[in-house]
Write an enzyme that holds these catalytic residues in place. Structure first.
Site, mmCIF file in Angstrom:
data_model
loop_
_atom_site.group_PDB
_atom_site.id
_atom_site.type_symbol
_atom_site.label_atom_id
_atom_site.label_comp_id
_atom_site.label_asym_id
_atom_site.label_seq_id
_atom_site.Cartn_x
_atom_site.Cartn_y
_atom_site.Cartn_z
ATOM 1 N N ASN A 106 0.799 -1.225 0.000
ATOM 2 C CA ASN A 106 0.000 0.000 0.000
ATOM 3 C C ASN A 106 0.832 1.277 0.000
ATOM 4 O OD1 ASN A 106 -2.720 -0.900 -0.246
ATOM 5 N ND2 ASN A 106 -2.691 -1.555 1.893
ATOM 6 N N GLY A 153 3.841 -5.880 -11.245
ATOM 7 C CA GLY A 153 2.681 -6.645 -11.661
ATOM 8 C C GLY A 153 1.435 -5.789 -11.564
ATOM 9 N N ASP A 154 0.272 -6.420 -11.693
ATOM 10 C CA ASP A 154 -0.981 -5.668 -11.702
ATOM 11 C C ASP A 154 -1.367 -5.152 -10.319
ATOM 12 O OD1 ASP A 154 -1.644 -6.105 -14.555
ATOM 13 O OD2 ASP A 154 -1.690 -8.210 -13.940
ATOM 14 N N GLY A 155 -0.841 -5.766 -9.260
ATOM 15 C CA GLY A 155 -1.205 -5.365 -7.907
ATOM 16 C C GLY A 155 -0.824 -3.934 -7.577
ATOM 17 N N SER A 199 4.687 -11.250 -12.393
ATOM 18 C CA SER A 199 4.576 -12.589 -12.974
ATOM 19 C C SER A 199 3.310 -12.744 -13.798
ATOM 20 C CB SER A 199 4.611 -13.648 -11.863
ATOM 21 O OG SER A 199 3.684 -13.338 -10.837
ATOM 22 N N GLY A 200 2.280 -11.927 -13.531
ATOM 23 C CA GLY A 200 1.047 -12.012 -14.307
ATOM 24 C C GLY A 200 1.049 -11.079 -15.496
ATOM 25 N N ARG A 234 6.081 -17.991 -7.119
ATOM 26 C CA ARG A 234 6.413 -16.698 -7.719
ATOM 27 C C ARG A 234 7.824 -16.667 -8.285
ATOM 28 N NH1 ARG A 234 4.755 -11.494 -7.699
ATOM 29 N NH2 ARG A 234 2.903 -12.029 -6.519
ATOM 30 N N ARG A 257 4.239 -19.769 -13.053
ATOM 31 C CA ARG A 257 3.593 -20.071 -11.767
ATOM 32 C C ARG A 257 2.114 -20.390 -11.952
ATOM 33 N NH1 ARG A 257 1.988 -14.177 -9.120
ATOM 34 N NH2 ARG A 257 0.270 -15.337 -8.216
ATOM 35 N N ASP A 309 -8.524 -7.805 -9.202
ATOM 36 C CA ASP A 309 -7.240 -7.497 -9.853
ATOM 37 C C ASP A 309 -6.122 -8.362 -9.301
ATOM 38 O OD1 ASP A 309 -8.762 -5.632 -11.102
ATOM 39 O OD2 ASP A 309 -7.767 -3.878 -10.274
#
Length: 509
Positions: free
Chosen positions: A195, A217-219, A249-250, A322, A328, A486
Protein backbone atom coordinates in the site's frame (compact mmCIF):
# COMPACT_ATOMS: atom_id res chain seq x y z
CA UNK A 1 12.70 -0.96 -41.93
CA UNK A 2 12.99 -2.39 -45.42
CA UNK A 3 15.49 -2.63 -48.24
CA UNK A 4 13.65 -0.75 -50.96
CA UNK A 5 13.21 2.69 -52.43
CA UNK A 6 11.10 5.01 -50.25
CA UNK A 7 7.37 4.94 -50.80
CA UNK A 8 6.29 8.54 -51.54
CA UNK A 9 3.62 8.65 -48.84
CA UNK A 10 2.74 12.31 -49.30
CA UNK A 11 2.71 14.04 -52.69
CA UNK A 12 1.60 17.45 -53.87
CA UNK A 13 1.34 17.97 -57.61
CA UNK A 14 3.43 14.86 -58.10
CA UNK A 15 6.28 16.09 -55.84
CA UNK A 16 7.30 13.98 -52.84
CA UNK A 17 6.93 15.98 -49.59
CA UNK A 18 10.60 15.95 -48.52
CA UNK A 19 11.15 17.99 -45.36
CA UNK A 20 14.97 17.76 -45.27
CA UNK A 21 17.69 16.34 -47.47
CA UNK A 22 21.44 16.14 -46.82
CA UNK A 23 24.65 14.16 -47.12
CA UNK A 24 26.49 12.93 -44.04
CA UNK A 25 29.18 10.46 -43.11
CA UNK A 26 28.88 7.45 -40.86
CA UNK A 27 29.44 8.39 -37.21
CA UNK A 28 32.20 5.79 -36.86
CA UNK A 29 33.63 5.68 -40.38
CA UNK A 30 34.22 8.82 -42.44
CA UNK A 31 34.78 6.61 -45.46
CA UNK A 32 31.06 5.78 -45.57
CA UNK A 33 28.86 8.55 -46.91
CA UNK A 34 25.08 8.63 -46.99
CA UNK A 35 22.34 10.61 -48.66
CA UNK A 36 19.64 11.14 -46.06
CA UNK A 37 16.12 12.45 -46.67
CA UNK A 38 13.24 13.05 -44.29
CA UNK A 39 9.56 13.05 -45.19
CA UNK A 40 6.60 13.33 -42.88
CA UNK A 41 6.42 9.56 -42.60
CA UNK A 42 9.92 8.13 -43.07
CA UNK A 43 13.67 8.59 -42.90
CA UNK A 44 15.48 7.26 -45.98
CA UNK A 45 19.19 6.45 -45.86
CA UNK A 46 21.01 5.69 -49.11
CA UNK A 47 24.68 4.77 -49.24
CA UNK A 48 26.42 6.86 -51.87
CA UNK A 49 28.23 4.99 -54.65
CA UNK A 50 26.93 1.66 -53.39
CA UNK A 51 26.26 -1.21 -55.74
CA UNK A 52 22.61 -1.62 -56.82
CA UNK A 53 20.31 -3.58 -54.49
CA UNK A 54 20.19 -3.50 -50.72
CA UNK A 55 21.75 -0.04 -50.50
CA UNK A 56 18.70 1.96 -49.39
CA UNK A 57 17.06 1.72 -45.99
CA UNK A 58 13.67 3.24 -45.20
CA UNK A 59 12.75 3.79 -41.55
CA UNK A 60 9.10 4.37 -40.69
CA UNK A 61 8.75 7.27 -38.25
CA UNK A 62 5.95 5.40 -36.52
CA UNK A 63 8.77 3.23 -35.07
CA UNK A 64 10.91 6.20 -33.96
CA UNK A 65 11.01 7.11 -30.27
CA UNK A 66 13.44 10.02 -30.49
CA UNK A 67 16.46 11.73 -31.99
CA UNK A 68 19.35 13.45 -30.23
CA UNK A 69 22.15 15.77 -31.39
CA UNK A 70 25.49 16.59 -29.79
CA UNK A 71 28.86 18.09 -30.59
CA UNK A 72 32.10 16.24 -31.24
CA UNK A 73 33.96 14.52 -28.41
CA UNK A 74 36.85 17.02 -28.43
CA UNK A 75 38.03 20.34 -29.80
CA UNK A 76 39.86 18.58 -32.63
CA UNK A 77 36.56 17.31 -34.05
CA UNK A 78 34.66 20.13 -35.74
CA UNK A 79 31.82 17.79 -36.65
CA UNK A 80 28.52 17.31 -34.87
CA UNK A 81 26.37 14.21 -34.58
CA UNK A 82 22.72 13.22 -34.55
CA UNK A 83 21.26 9.80 -33.81
CA UNK A 84 17.73 8.57 -34.48
CA UNK A 85 16.35 5.63 -32.48
CA UNK A 86 13.88 3.17 -33.98
CA UNK A 87 12.13 0.08 -32.62
CA UNK A 88 10.69 -1.60 -35.73
CA UNK A 89 9.06 -5.01 -35.81
CA UNK A 90 11.72 -7.35 -37.18
CA UNK A 91 12.14 -11.09 -37.41
CA UNK A 92 13.39 -12.69 -34.23
CA UNK A 93 16.93 -13.98 -34.31
CA UNK A 94 16.32 -17.49 -32.99
CA UNK A 95 12.59 -18.15 -33.43
CA UNK A 96 9.65 -17.53 -35.73
CA UNK A 97 7.65 -14.32 -35.75
CA UNK A 98 8.57 -10.68 -35.28
CA UNK A 99 9.22 -8.43 -32.30
CA UNK A 100 10.37 -4.88 -31.70
CA UNK A 101 14.14 -4.55 -31.91
CA UNK A 102 16.32 -1.50 -31.40
CA UNK A 103 17.94 0.11 -34.45
CA UNK A 104 20.10 3.23 -34.19
CA UNK A 105 21.02 5.44 -37.14
CA UNK A 106 23.87 7.82 -36.28
CA UNK A 107 25.44 10.40 -38.59
CA UNK A 108 28.31 12.91 -38.50
CA UNK A 109 27.65 16.43 -39.77
CA UNK A 110 30.76 18.26 -41.01
CA UNK A 111 29.45 20.64 -43.63
CA UNK A 112 31.79 23.51 -42.64
CA UNK A 113 34.78 24.09 -40.37
CA UNK A 114 32.63 25.84 -37.77
CA UNK A 115 31.65 23.40 -34.95
CA UNK A 116 28.69 25.57 -33.87
CA UNK A 117 27.28 25.71 -37.40
CA UNK A 118 27.55 21.93 -37.69
CA UNK A 119 25.86 21.50 -34.31
CA UNK A 120 23.00 23.78 -35.34
CA UNK A 121 22.47 21.66 -38.44
CA UNK A 122 22.55 18.42 -36.42
CA UNK A 123 20.04 19.90 -33.96
CA UNK A 124 17.81 20.99 -36.86
CA UNK A 125 17.68 17.43 -38.14
CA UNK A 126 17.09 15.99 -34.69
CA UNK A 127 14.26 18.42 -34.02
CA UNK A 128 12.56 17.76 -37.36
CA UNK A 129 12.82 13.98 -36.92
CA UNK A 130 11.35 14.21 -33.42
CA UNK A 131 8.50 16.46 -34.53
CA UNK A 132 7.64 14.25 -37.50
CA UNK A 133 7.77 11.07 -35.41
CA UNK A 134 5.31 12.51 -32.88
CA UNK A 135 2.80 12.97 -35.69
CA UNK A 136 3.37 9.37 -36.76
CA UNK A 137 2.44 7.70 -33.45
CA UNK A 138 0.82 4.25 -33.96
CA UNK A 139 -2.85 5.23 -33.78
CA UNK A 140 -5.63 2.72 -34.37
CA UNK A 141 -8.59 3.54 -36.56
CA UNK A 142 -11.66 4.61 -34.64
CA UNK A 143 -9.81 5.28 -31.36
CA UNK A 144 -9.72 8.80 -29.93
CA UNK A 145 -6.37 9.64 -28.37
CA UNK A 146 -4.79 12.48 -26.47
CA UNK A 147 -1.04 12.66 -25.81
CA UNK A 148 1.10 12.92 -22.73
CA UNK A 149 2.32 16.52 -22.51
CA UNK A 150 5.81 17.05 -23.91
CA UNK A 151 8.29 17.43 -22.42
CA UNK A 152 6.62 15.17 -19.90
CA UNK A 153 7.37 14.49 -16.24
CA UNK A 154 6.85 10.86 -15.29
CA UNK A 155 6.82 9.16 -11.91
CA UNK A 156 7.78 5.50 -12.30
CA UNK A 157 6.82 3.29 -9.35
CA UNK A 158 8.80 0.05 -9.08
CA UNK A 159 8.11 -2.84 -6.75
CA UNK A 160 11.58 -4.42 -6.33
CA UNK A 161 10.03 -7.68 -5.08
CA UNK A 162 7.55 -8.22 -7.92
CA UNK A 163 7.85 -11.20 -10.22
CA UNK A 164 11.14 -12.89 -9.50
CA UNK A 165 12.53 -9.80 -7.76
CA UNK A 166 14.14 -8.52 -10.97
CA UNK A 167 11.99 -5.45 -11.71
CA UNK A 168 14.76 -2.91 -11.04
CA UNK A 169 17.28 -4.94 -13.01
CA UNK A 170 14.90 -5.26 -15.97
CA UNK A 171 14.16 -1.54 -15.87
CA UNK A 172 17.87 -0.70 -16.02
CA UNK A 173 18.57 -3.24 -18.75
CA UNK A 174 15.65 -2.58 -21.10
CA UNK A 175 13.79 0.65 -20.34
CA UNK A 176 16.19 3.24 -18.95
CA UNK A 177 18.11 3.78 -22.20
CA UNK A 178 14.88 3.93 -24.23
CA UNK A 179 13.49 6.72 -22.04
CA UNK A 180 16.76 8.63 -22.47
CA UNK A 181 16.58 8.20 -26.24
CA UNK A 182 13.01 9.51 -26.19
CA UNK A 183 13.95 12.45 -23.92
CA UNK A 184 11.40 11.37 -21.31
CA UNK A 185 12.48 12.68 -17.89
CA UNK A 186 11.36 10.52 -15.00
CA UNK A 187 11.68 10.00 -11.29
CA UNK A 188 12.08 6.42 -10.13
CA UNK A 189 10.34 5.59 -6.85
CA UNK A 190 10.88 2.20 -5.21
CA UNK A 191 7.95 1.02 -3.12
CA UNK A 192 8.88 -0.08 0.38
CA UNK A 193 5.80 -1.88 1.69
CA UNK A 194 2.28 -2.95 0.82
CA UNK A 195 0.00 0.00 0.00
CA UNK A 196 2.99 2.34 -0.32
CA UNK A 197 1.95 3.13 -3.90
CA UNK A 198 -1.61 3.72 -2.71
CA UNK A 199 -0.37 6.27 -0.17
CA UNK A 200 1.80 8.00 -2.75
CA UNK A 201 -1.06 8.26 -5.25
CA UNK A 202 -3.39 9.58 -2.55
CA UNK A 203 -0.99 12.29 -1.32
CA UNK A 204 1.11 13.24 -4.37
CA UNK A 205 1.05 16.74 -5.86
CA UNK A 206 -0.23 15.60 -9.24
CA UNK A 207 0.43 19.02 -10.77
CA UNK A 208 4.09 17.95 -10.78
CA UNK A 209 3.45 14.84 -12.89
CA UNK A 210 2.15 14.26 -16.39
CA UNK A 211 1.91 10.48 -15.99
CA UNK A 212 2.19 7.73 -13.37
CA UNK A 213 3.86 4.57 -14.63
CA UNK A 214 3.98 1.19 -12.89
CA UNK A 215 6.94 -1.17 -13.29
CA UNK A 216 5.54 -4.19 -11.51
CA UNK A 217 2.68 -6.65 -11.66
CA UNK A 218 -0.98 -5.67 -11.70
CA UNK A 219 -1.21 -5.37 -7.91
CA UNK A 220 0.76 -2.10 -7.80
CA UNK A 221 -1.55 -0.45 -10.33
CA UNK A 222 -4.51 -1.61 -8.24
CA UNK A 223 -2.99 0.38 -5.36
CA UNK A 224 -2.44 3.46 -7.52
CA UNK A 225 -5.97 3.45 -8.97
CA UNK A 226 -7.53 3.19 -5.53
CA UNK A 227 -5.20 5.83 -4.12
CA UNK A 228 -6.28 8.25 -6.84
CA UNK A 229 -9.96 7.49 -6.23
CA UNK A 230 -9.58 8.20 -2.49
CA UNK A 231 -8.45 11.79 -3.08
CA UNK A 232 -10.73 14.78 -2.57
CA UNK A 233 -9.89 15.86 -6.12
CA UNK A 234 -10.51 12.34 -7.45
CA UNK A 235 -12.38 13.50 -10.56
CA UNK A 236 -9.30 15.33 -11.80
CA UNK A 237 -6.78 12.90 -10.30
CA UNK A 238 -8.19 9.82 -12.04
CA UNK A 239 -7.63 11.57 -15.39
CA UNK A 240 -3.86 11.44 -14.80
CA UNK A 241 -2.51 9.09 -17.49
CA UNK A 242 -1.27 5.78 -16.09
CA UNK A 243 1.16 3.48 -17.86
CA UNK A 244 2.29 -0.08 -17.30
CA UNK A 245 5.67 -1.77 -17.72
CA UNK A 246 5.57 -5.52 -17.03
CA UNK A 247 7.64 -6.35 -13.98
CA UNK A 248 5.52 -8.99 -12.28
CA UNK A 249 4.58 -12.59 -12.97
CA UNK A 250 1.05 -12.01 -14.31
CA UNK A 251 1.36 -8.76 -16.28
CA UNK A 252 -2.23 -8.94 -17.51
CA UNK A 253 -2.66 -5.24 -18.26
CA UNK A 254 0.73 -5.05 -19.99
CA UNK A 255 -0.23 -7.98 -22.21
CA UNK A 256 -3.58 -6.32 -22.92
CA UNK A 257 -1.98 -2.97 -23.82
CA UNK A 258 0.41 -4.77 -26.17
CA UNK A 259 -2.53 -6.65 -27.71
CA UNK A 260 -4.54 -3.45 -28.24
CA UNK A 261 -1.62 -2.01 -30.24
CA UNK A 262 -2.30 -4.79 -32.79
CA UNK A 263 1.27 -6.06 -32.50
CA UNK A 264 2.17 -9.76 -32.77
CA UNK A 265 2.21 -11.70 -29.47
CA UNK A 266 5.16 -10.98 -27.18
CA UNK A 267 6.38 -12.26 -23.82
CA UNK A 268 9.06 -11.50 -21.25
CA UNK A 269 11.63 -8.93 -22.44
CA UNK A 270 9.85 -8.49 -25.78
CA UNK A 271 6.66 -7.49 -23.96
CA UNK A 272 8.63 -5.06 -21.80
CA UNK A 273 10.23 -3.51 -24.89
CA UNK A 274 6.80 -3.12 -26.53
CA UNK A 275 5.28 -1.42 -23.49
CA UNK A 276 8.35 0.81 -23.15
CA UNK A 277 7.98 1.81 -26.80
CA UNK A 278 4.29 2.70 -26.28
CA UNK A 279 5.22 4.72 -23.20
CA UNK A 280 7.75 6.71 -25.24
CA UNK A 281 5.19 7.38 -27.99
CA UNK A 282 2.86 8.77 -25.31
CA UNK A 283 -0.59 8.11 -26.76
CA UNK A 284 -3.38 8.16 -24.16
CA UNK A 285 -6.76 6.45 -24.46
CA UNK A 286 -9.69 5.87 -22.12
CA UNK A 287 -9.89 2.96 -19.68
CA UNK A 288 -12.99 1.61 -17.96
CA UNK A 289 -13.02 1.09 -14.21
CA UNK A 290 -15.32 -1.16 -12.21
CA UNK A 291 -16.53 -0.26 -8.73
CA UNK A 292 -16.70 -3.29 -6.44
CA UNK A 293 -18.80 -3.42 -3.27
CA UNK A 294 -17.90 -5.95 -0.58
CA UNK A 295 -20.08 -7.32 2.21
CA UNK A 296 -18.40 -5.01 4.75
CA UNK A 297 -19.53 -2.07 2.61
CA UNK A 298 -16.00 -1.35 1.55
CA UNK A 299 -15.78 -0.03 -2.01
CA UNK A 300 -12.86 -0.75 -4.33
CA UNK A 301 -12.04 0.24 -7.88
CA UNK A 302 -10.84 -2.38 -10.31
CA UNK A 303 -9.23 -2.12 -13.76
CA UNK A 304 -8.79 -5.82 -14.57
CA UNK A 305 -10.94 -8.55 -13.05
CA UNK A 306 -13.09 -9.99 -10.30
CA UNK A 307 -12.79 -13.74 -9.77
CA UNK A 308 -14.32 -16.45 -7.58
CA UNK A 309 -13.53 -20.14 -7.51
CA UNK A 310 -10.90 -21.84 -9.64
CA UNK A 311 -9.27 -18.69 -11.09
CA UNK A 312 -9.10 -16.92 -7.74
CA UNK A 313 -7.66 -20.02 -6.06
CA UNK A 314 -4.98 -20.45 -8.72
CA UNK A 315 -4.04 -16.77 -8.53
CA UNK A 316 -3.62 -16.82 -4.75
CA UNK A 317 -2.23 -20.33 -4.28
CA UNK A 318 0.40 -19.92 -7.02
CA UNK A 319 2.07 -17.16 -5.02
CA UNK A 320 4.39 -19.80 -3.58
CA UNK A 321 5.70 -20.40 -7.12
CA UNK A 322 6.41 -16.70 -7.72
CA UNK A 323 10.16 -17.33 -8.08
CA UNK A 324 9.60 -19.20 -11.38
CA UNK A 325 7.87 -16.23 -13.07
CA UNK A 326 4.82 -16.45 -15.35
CA UNK A 327 4.86 -20.26 -15.37
CA UNK A 328 3.59 -20.07 -11.77
CA UNK A 329 0.02 -19.94 -13.11
CA UNK A 330 0.44 -23.16 -15.08
CA UNK A 331 1.84 -24.85 -11.98
CA UNK A 332 -1.03 -23.50 -9.89
CA UNK A 333 -3.58 -24.63 -12.48
CA UNK A 334 -2.26 -28.18 -12.50
CA UNK A 335 -2.20 -28.29 -8.70
CA UNK A 336 -5.79 -27.03 -8.42
CA UNK A 337 -7.00 -29.43 -11.14
CA UNK A 338 -5.72 -32.32 -9.04
CA UNK A 339 -8.21 -31.38 -6.32
CA UNK A 340 -10.97 -29.66 -8.31
CA UNK A 341 -13.56 -27.92 -6.17
CA UNK A 342 -17.18 -26.97 -6.76
CA UNK A 343 -18.50 -23.75 -5.23
CA UNK A 344 -22.13 -23.14 -4.39
CA UNK A 345 -23.69 -19.70 -4.71
CA UNK A 346 -25.92 -17.35 -6.66
CA UNK A 347 -24.98 -15.20 -9.65
CA UNK A 348 -27.00 -12.42 -11.28
CA UNK A 349 -26.13 -9.78 -13.85
CA UNK A 350 -27.47 -6.86 -15.86
CA UNK A 351 -27.00 -7.65 -19.57
CA UNK A 352 -25.09 -5.01 -21.52
CA UNK A 353 -28.13 -4.36 -23.73
CA UNK A 354 -30.18 -3.29 -20.73
CA UNK A 355 -28.20 -0.19 -19.79
CA UNK A 356 -26.88 2.69 -21.89
CA UNK A 357 -23.19 3.54 -21.80
CA UNK A 358 -22.49 6.19 -19.17
CA UNK A 359 -20.53 9.33 -19.93
CA UNK A 360 -17.14 9.78 -18.31
CA UNK A 361 -15.94 11.05 -15.93
CA UNK A 362 -19.17 11.96 -14.08
CA UNK A 363 -19.21 8.98 -11.72
CA UNK A 364 -21.01 11.01 -9.07
CA UNK A 365 -21.45 14.49 -7.72
CA UNK A 366 -19.36 13.98 -4.57
CA UNK A 367 -15.98 12.34 -3.93
CA UNK A 368 -16.17 8.60 -3.27
CA UNK A 369 -15.76 7.47 0.32
CA UNK A 370 -15.17 3.75 0.64
CA UNK A 371 -16.27 3.85 4.28
CA UNK A 372 -19.66 5.39 3.44
CA UNK A 373 -22.16 2.80 2.19
CA UNK A 374 -24.85 5.40 1.57
CA UNK A 375 -22.61 7.47 -0.69
CA UNK A 376 -21.26 4.40 -2.45
CA UNK A 377 -24.73 3.02 -3.18
CA UNK A 378 -25.99 6.35 -4.50
CA UNK A 379 -23.04 6.77 -6.84
CA UNK A 380 -23.39 3.34 -8.45
CA UNK A 381 -26.78 3.84 -10.03
CA UNK A 382 -27.02 0.32 -11.45
CA UNK A 383 -26.54 -1.41 -8.09
CA UNK A 384 -29.15 -1.91 -5.38
CA UNK A 385 -27.95 -2.41 -1.82
CA UNK A 386 -26.46 -5.82 -1.16
CA UNK A 387 -29.32 -6.43 1.29
CA UNK A 388 -31.92 -5.83 -1.44
CA UNK A 389 -32.96 -8.11 -4.32
CA UNK A 390 -31.67 -7.40 -7.79
CA UNK A 391 -34.03 -5.50 -10.15
CA UNK A 392 -36.30 -7.37 -12.52
CA UNK A 393 -34.21 -6.30 -15.51
CA UNK A 394 -31.34 -8.45 -14.26
CA UNK A 395 -30.75 -12.07 -15.30
CA UNK A 396 -30.55 -14.56 -12.44
CA UNK A 397 -28.47 -17.63 -13.28
CA UNK A 398 -30.40 -20.82 -12.54
CA UNK A 399 -27.32 -22.90 -11.74
CA UNK A 400 -25.95 -22.62 -8.24
CA UNK A 401 -22.92 -24.92 -8.47
CA UNK A 402 -19.89 -23.34 -10.13
CA UNK A 403 -16.28 -24.19 -10.81
CA UNK A 404 -15.40 -20.56 -11.50
CA UNK A 405 -16.81 -17.10 -12.09
CA UNK A 406 -14.60 -14.56 -13.85
CA UNK A 407 -15.54 -10.97 -14.65
CA UNK A 408 -12.81 -9.35 -16.75
CA UNK A 409 -12.57 -5.97 -18.49
CA UNK A 410 -9.23 -6.31 -20.31
CA UNK A 411 -8.28 -8.77 -23.03
CA UNK A 412 -5.70 -10.74 -21.03
CA UNK A 413 -5.72 -12.40 -17.62
CA UNK A 414 -1.96 -13.02 -17.81
CA UNK A 415 0.79 -12.76 -20.42
CA UNK A 416 -0.24 -16.09 -21.91
CA UNK A 417 -3.98 -16.05 -21.11
CA UNK A 418 -6.09 -14.27 -23.75
CA UNK A 419 -9.24 -14.50 -21.69
CA UNK A 420 -11.56 -12.00 -23.43
CA UNK A 421 -10.69 -11.92 -27.15
CA UNK A 422 -13.25 -9.23 -27.94
CA UNK A 423 -12.42 -6.91 -25.05
CA UNK A 424 -11.00 -3.40 -25.29
CA UNK A 425 -9.83 -1.10 -22.52
CA UNK A 426 -12.80 1.22 -23.06
CA UNK A 427 -15.58 -0.94 -24.50
CA UNK A 428 -17.89 -0.12 -21.61
CA UNK A 429 -18.76 -3.70 -20.64
CA UNK A 430 -17.76 -6.40 -18.19
CA UNK A 431 -16.94 -9.69 -19.90
CA UNK A 432 -18.49 -12.32 -17.63
CA UNK A 433 -17.45 -15.97 -17.85
CA UNK A 434 -18.62 -18.79 -15.63
CA UNK A 435 -18.12 -22.53 -15.66
CA UNK A 436 -20.78 -24.71 -14.08
CA UNK A 437 -20.25 -27.90 -12.11
CA UNK A 438 -19.98 -31.16 -14.02
CA UNK A 439 -17.06 -30.21 -16.22
CA UNK A 440 -14.31 -32.83 -16.25
CA UNK A 441 -10.71 -32.09 -15.37
CA UNK A 442 -9.50 -32.75 -18.95
CA UNK A 443 -12.19 -30.44 -20.36
CA UNK A 444 -11.27 -27.65 -17.94
CA UNK A 445 -7.58 -28.07 -18.78
CA UNK A 446 -8.42 -27.86 -22.49
CA UNK A 447 -10.23 -24.59 -21.89
CA UNK A 448 -7.21 -23.03 -20.22
CA UNK A 449 -4.80 -24.35 -22.84
CA UNK A 450 -7.06 -22.92 -25.58
CA UNK A 451 -7.12 -19.59 -23.72
CA UNK A 452 -3.46 -19.09 -24.59
CA UNK A 453 -4.57 -18.15 -28.12
CA UNK A 454 -8.07 -16.95 -27.24
CA UNK A 455 -9.71 -20.10 -28.57
CA UNK A 456 -11.64 -21.24 -25.49
CA UNK A 457 -14.97 -19.86 -26.71
CA UNK A 458 -14.70 -22.03 -29.82
CA UNK A 459 -14.23 -25.24 -27.79
CA UNK A 460 -17.98 -25.86 -27.64
CA UNK A 461 -17.86 -26.60 -23.93
CA UNK A 462 -21.47 -26.81 -22.60
CA UNK A 463 -20.33 -25.82 -19.10
CA UNK A 464 -18.78 -22.51 -20.21
CA UNK A 465 -21.05 -19.45 -20.42
CA UNK A 466 -20.01 -16.00 -21.65
CA UNK A 467 -22.03 -12.80 -21.33
CA UNK A 468 -21.39 -9.08 -21.75
CA UNK A 469 -22.80 -7.24 -18.74
CA UNK A 470 -22.93 -3.81 -17.11
CA UNK A 471 -23.23 -5.00 -13.52
CA UNK A 472 -23.24 -8.23 -11.55
CA UNK A 473 -23.82 -9.70 -8.12
CA UNK A 474 -22.22 -12.80 -6.66
CA UNK A 475 -23.40 -14.40 -3.40
CA UNK A 476 -21.26 -17.37 -2.35
CA UNK A 477 -22.85 -20.03 -0.14
CA UNK A 478 -19.80 -22.28 0.19
CA UNK A 479 -18.14 -21.59 3.56
CA UNK A 480 -14.68 -22.00 2.05
CA UNK A 481 -13.61 -19.95 -0.92
CA UNK A 482 -11.69 -16.99 -2.21
CA UNK A 483 -12.54 -13.82 -4.14
CA UNK A 484 -9.90 -11.74 -5.87
CA UNK A 485 -10.04 -8.25 -7.37
CA UNK A 486 -7.24 -7.50 -9.85
CA UNK A 487 -5.46 -10.55 -8.46
CA UNK A 488 -5.64 -9.30 -4.86
CA UNK A 489 -7.55 -11.40 -2.31
CA UNK A 490 -10.44 -9.47 -0.76
CA UNK A 491 -13.07 -10.17 1.87
CA UNK A 492 -15.00 -13.37 1.16
CA UNK A 493 -18.76 -12.96 0.94
CA UNK A 494 -21.43 -11.27 -1.17
CA UNK A 495 -19.99 -8.88 -3.74
CA UNK A 496 -21.40 -6.76 -6.54
CA UNK A 497 -19.88 -4.52 -9.19
CA UNK A 498 -20.69 -2.16 -12.02
CA UNK A 499 -18.76 -0.67 -14.95
CA UNK A 500 -17.86 3.03 -15.24
CA UNK A 501 -16.88 3.52 -18.88
CA UNK A 502 -13.84 5.63 -19.74
CA UNK A 503 -13.26 6.85 -16.20
CA UNK A 504 -9.46 6.51 -16.24
CA UNK A 505 -6.77 7.24 -18.84
CA UNK A 506 -4.27 4.68 -20.07
CA UNK A 507 -1.04 5.10 -22.03
CA UNK A 508 -1.55 2.69 -24.90
CA UNK A 509 -1.27 2.33 -28.68
Amino acid sequence: MENSEPDPSRQRNGVVGVLLRGEFTDALNDGLRYSVSLTQSSLTVRRIRASPGGATLVFNLTDCVGCRAHGGPGSADVGAYFAAYFYPLQRRWMSAGVARQRVEQRFRVALVRDPLANLREAERWARCIRDASVLQAPRRDGVVYTQVRRPCRVMILVNPHSGRGQALQRFSAHVEAMLTEAAVPYTLVTTEHQNHARELARKADLSQWDALVIMSGDGLLFEVINGLMEREDWQEAIRTPVGILPGGSGNALAASVHHYSQSPPAWNEELLLSCGFLLCKGLVGSMDLVSVHLASRQRLFSFLSLAWGFVADVDAESEKYRHVGAIRFLMGTLARLASLRVYRGRLAYLPATEAPKEPAPSLCSTPPNQNSPETGTREDSLLPGLDRPVPGSWTVVREEDFVLVLAIYQSHLAEDLWAAPGAAADDGVIHLFYVTAGISRPALLRLFLAMEKGGHLACGCPHLVYEKVRALRLEPDSPQGRITVDGETVEYGPVQAQIHPGLARLICG
